[in-house]
Motif scaffolding. Sequence first.
Motif, PDB file in Angstrom:
ATOM      1  N   GLU A 156       7.588  33.731 106.033  1.00 44.50           N
ATOM      2  CA  GLU A 156       6.149  33.780 105.725  1.00 44.50           C
ATOM      3  C   GLU A 156       5.854  34.886 104.723  1.00 44.50           C
ATOM      4  O   GLU A 156       5.044  34.722 103.804  1.00 44.50           O
ATOM      5  CB  GLU A 156       5.340  33.999 107.016  1.00 44.50           C
ATOM      6  CG  GLU A 156       5.285  32.761 107.888  1.00 44.50           C
ATOM      7  CD  GLU A 156       4.761  33.037 109.299  1.00 44.50           C
ATOM      8  OE1 GLU A 156       4.536  32.053 110.020  1.00 44.50           O
ATOM      9  OE2 GLU A 156       4.600  34.219 109.690  1.00 44.50           O
ATOM     10  N   ASP A 157       6.546  36.010 104.901  1.00 41.92           N
ATOM     11  CA  ASP A 157       6.314  37.145 103.989  1.00 41.92           C
ATOM     12  C   ASP A 157       6.700  36.806 102.560  1.00 41.92           C
ATOM     13  O   ASP A 157       5.967  37.123 101.621  1.00 41.92           O
ATOM     14  CB  ASP A 157       7.105  38.376 104.470  1.00 41.92           C
ATOM     15  CG  ASP A 157       6.524  38.972 105.759  1.00 41.92           C
ATOM     16  OD1 ASP A 157       5.397  38.576 106.130  1.00 41.92           O
ATOM     17  OD2 ASP A 157       7.201  39.812 106.390  1.00 41.92           O
ATOM     18  N   VAL A 158       7.858  36.155 102.374  1.00 47.03           N
ATOM     19  CA  VAL A 158       8.260  35.855 100.989  1.00 47.03           C
ATOM     20  C   VAL A 158       7.401  34.743 100.395  1.00 47.03           C
ATOM     21  O   VAL A 158       7.097  34.770  99.202  1.00 47.03           O
ATOM     22  CB  VAL A 158       9.771  35.546 100.832  1.00 47.03           C
ATOM     23  CG1 VAL A 158      10.619  36.725 101.257  1.00 47.03           C
ATOM     24  CG2 VAL A 158      10.186  34.288 101.536  1.00 47.03           C
ATOM     25  N   PHE A 159       6.988  33.804 101.213  1.00 41.61           N
ATOM     26  CA  PHE A 159       6.087  32.768 100.679  1.00 41.61           C
ATOM     27  C   PHE A 159       4.749  33.399 100.286  1.00 41.61           C
ATOM     28  O   PHE A 159       4.149  33.025  99.274  1.00 41.61           O
ATOM     29  CB  PHE A 159       5.890  31.636 101.695  1.00 41.61           C
ATOM     30  CG  PHE A 159       7.115  30.771 101.910  1.00 41.61           C
ATOM     31  CD1 PHE A 159       7.900  30.377 100.824  1.00 41.61           C
ATOM     32  CD2 PHE A 159       7.477  30.344 103.177  1.00 41.61           C
ATOM     33  CE1 PHE A 159       9.033  29.582 101.011  1.00 41.61           C
ATOM     34  CE2 PHE A 159       8.610  29.552 103.379  1.00 41.61           C
ATOM     35  CZ  PHE A 159       9.389  29.169 102.291  1.00 41.61           C
ATOM     36  N   ALA A 160       4.305  34.379 101.074  1.00 44.21           N
ATOM     37  CA  ALA A 160       3.045  35.063 100.749  1.00 44.21           C
ATOM     38  C   ALA A 160       3.157  35.842  99.447  1.00 44.21           C
ATOM     39  O   ALA A 160       2.162  36.071  98.751  1.00 44.21           O
ATOM     40  CB  ALA A 160       2.641  35.988 101.894  1.00 44.21           C
ATOM     41  N   GLN A 161       4.391  36.247  99.102  1.00 39.77           N
ATOM     42  CA  GLN A 161       4.597  36.959  97.827  1.00 39.77           C
ATOM     43  C   GLN A 161       4.649  36.002  96.642  1.00 39.77           C
ATOM     44  O   GLN A 161       4.875  36.431  95.504  1.00 39.77           O
ATOM     45  CB  GLN A 161       5.906  37.751  97.872  1.00 39.77           C
ATOM     46  CG  GLN A 161       5.881  38.964  98.799  1.00 39.77           C
ATOM     47  CD  GLN A 161       7.290  39.394  99.202  1.00 39.77           C
ATOM     48  OE1 GLN A 161       8.273  39.110  98.500  1.00 39.77           O
ATOM     49  NE2 GLN A 161       7.407  40.071 100.338  1.00 39.77           N
ATOM     50  N   GLY A 162       4.486  34.708  96.904  1.00 40.44           N
ATOM     51  CA  GLY A 162       4.434  33.754  95.813  1.00 40.44           C
ATOM     52  C   GLY A 162       5.706  32.966  95.570  1.00 40.44           C
ATOM     53  O   GLY A 162       5.806  32.225  94.586  1.00 40.44           O
ATOM     54  N   LYS A 168       7.623  27.821  88.430  1.00 42.44           N
ATOM     55  CA  LYS A 168       7.896  27.947  89.868  1.00 42.44           C
ATOM     56  C   LYS A 168       8.697  29.229  90.117  1.00 42.44           C
ATOM     57  O   LYS A 168       9.519  29.640  89.279  1.00 42.44           O
ATOM     58  CB  LYS A 168       8.732  26.760  90.362  1.00 42.44           C
ATOM     59  CG  LYS A 168       7.993  25.446  90.305  1.00 42.44           C
ATOM     60  CD  LYS A 168       7.098  25.277  91.514  1.00 42.44           C
ATOM     61  CE  LYS A 168       6.299  23.980  91.406  1.00 42.44           C
ATOM     62  NZ  LYS A 168       5.145  23.982  92.316  1.00 42.44           N
ATOM     63  N   THR A 169       8.485  29.812  91.286  1.00 47.32           N
ATOM     64  CA  THR A 169       9.221  31.029  91.638  1.00 47.32           C
ATOM     65  C   THR A 169      10.276  30.702  92.686  1.00 47.32           C
ATOM     66  O   THR A 169       9.953  30.159  93.752  1.00 47.32           O
ATOM     67  CB  THR A 169       8.243  32.090  92.175  1.00 47.32           C
ATOM     68  OG1 THR A 169       7.250  32.337  91.165  1.00 47.32           O
ATOM     69  CG2 THR A 169       8.977  33.381  92.509  1.00 47.32           C
TER      70      THR A 169
END
Lengths: 493, 95
Positions: free
Chosen positions: A394-400, A261-262
């Motif tokens: 949203e941006d950090v979730f999109a980065q994984g 997990k990240t």
Amino acid sequence: MSDLNKLKLAEARDALRKGDVTSVELTEACLSAIEGADALGAYVHKTPEIAIDMAKAADARIKAGDAPDLCGLPLGIKDLFCTKGVASQAASRILEGFKPEYESTVTTQLFDAGAVMLGKLNMDEFAMGSSNETSVYGNAVNPWKVDDRQLTPGGSSGGSASAVAADLCLAATGTDTGGSIRQPAAFTGITGIKPTYGRCSRWGIVAFASSLDQAGPMTKDVRDAAIMLEAMCGHDPKDSTSADLAVPNFEAMLTGDIKGKTIGIPKEYHMDGMPAEIEKLWADGTEMLKAAGAKIVDISLPHTKYALPTYYVIAPAEASSNLARYDGVRYGRRAQIGKGDGITEMYEKTRAEGFGHEVQRRVMVGTYVLSAGFYDAYYNRARKVRTLIKKDFEDVFAQGVDAILTPATPSAAFGLGEMQNADPVQMYLNDVFTVTVNLAGLPGISVPTGLGSTGLPLGLQLIGRPWEEGDLLNTAYALEQAAGFVAKPEKWW
Amino acid sequence: MSIDTETARRVAKLARIKVEDDALPALAQEFNDILGFIEQLNEVDVEGIEPMTSVTPMRLKRRKDGVTDGNQQDKILANAPDAREGFFAVPKVVE
């Protein structure tokens, strides 16, 4: 079995199934603990007769087999939830004497599952506050104590936090508009989760800021949070913002395995002047997740610093609209009016007498930011910044990134009365780490992970992806296992 | 933006909350403290950004526009501070 009130939900559930204990016994243990704990100010309306009746019914159901998880488990209910025939005042004078003719959806679901109501719990008036000092009932008090001072249990769900930490129930309901579950949970060494906006129906919960309010459980550990959250969630046709999504078995998702997990660590949450013990707690928590196999990455949530000012436009604006209903006509308390007074004077006197100072202030700030000429400058601007705050996530979730780790609060619990002369903004800073989560509609959980230098509990917050409470609870479970926090307050009350 | 006593009076009136004259200056000061804090939002570039209307994007459900509830006058009036003959009673509204 002794000290039945000290059991966790999962332990009590299993003991009930095995026939080692009855719901009546559990309930009686809690009721007697409550009787001896008036000094905590946690319960504001006690309902022992209702509790015993519900417990008897639950025992019959368990005997018949096929009873849901929560069947027979005694809970405290925040005063913000409308409970049929039982005073539901939102800790406000303006709702004095109000006994709803209906039951909130969340409490309906809990009671349909067989849970037992012990009574209603203290809170800040209309959930507006971070210390439970704005309640018409008086303060709720933190069971944790390290010197002569009485400490705040946090707010607004202060009574819920105090009751769970002092074993005056097995678990309690809370609500969270800017941190009102997570901050008090952190201040009292318990677990509290605010689910994704839309997970729990808001129907029958006294509204504060409708686009931010969510109900959630306050419990003694993460497993209990998973069990109780599942029972509270679900689609409700009576709340148009409740999500029509299947509710997973959250407890079954608690494996404790977070390998791969990240976890994101947001740099903006390193606030100026943050106490060293909070920095250390956060660093320790990061190490724990890393040791459990998670990948740690530094992230940026650039609009973090604008979250509190955004909140203090949007929440008062929505509150001014929601609280317009308290007019002394349909329910609640009406002021005595003078000779010759018309309906406007009746409204004005009723609201001046019925609302406490903080509520009046927020209603008026909300009125101002929505008034002609200021709507664009304040309210619309705040809604735009809110879009940006959500986009940060949203941006950090999109980065994984799977979850974000932050402190839950900027300090340990402070003394009751200590903030009395501070300007209101100082009190608002309590919610600095939690309020972003409400603005973005995300799930967030507060987990106790250590004691500070003075011996008071401190919590960390994990923030998850929308609708992924199961995964979030599992990460919280791994953190809980690693932290091994088991401290309890010493009984002084 | 600075709020004076007159503006505080107007806001209290709009909010239908009675505030005595001698409390207005302190109230105006509190508004100024809070609005001063909110002013930070002016630093943010919001050019072209949509104001948020729904935090969890979802289509509102539709249902047939029909009566689903009703016939509970006594329950609706049960909590009224003054209910008479099946109505909510209020002070005289029209001269």
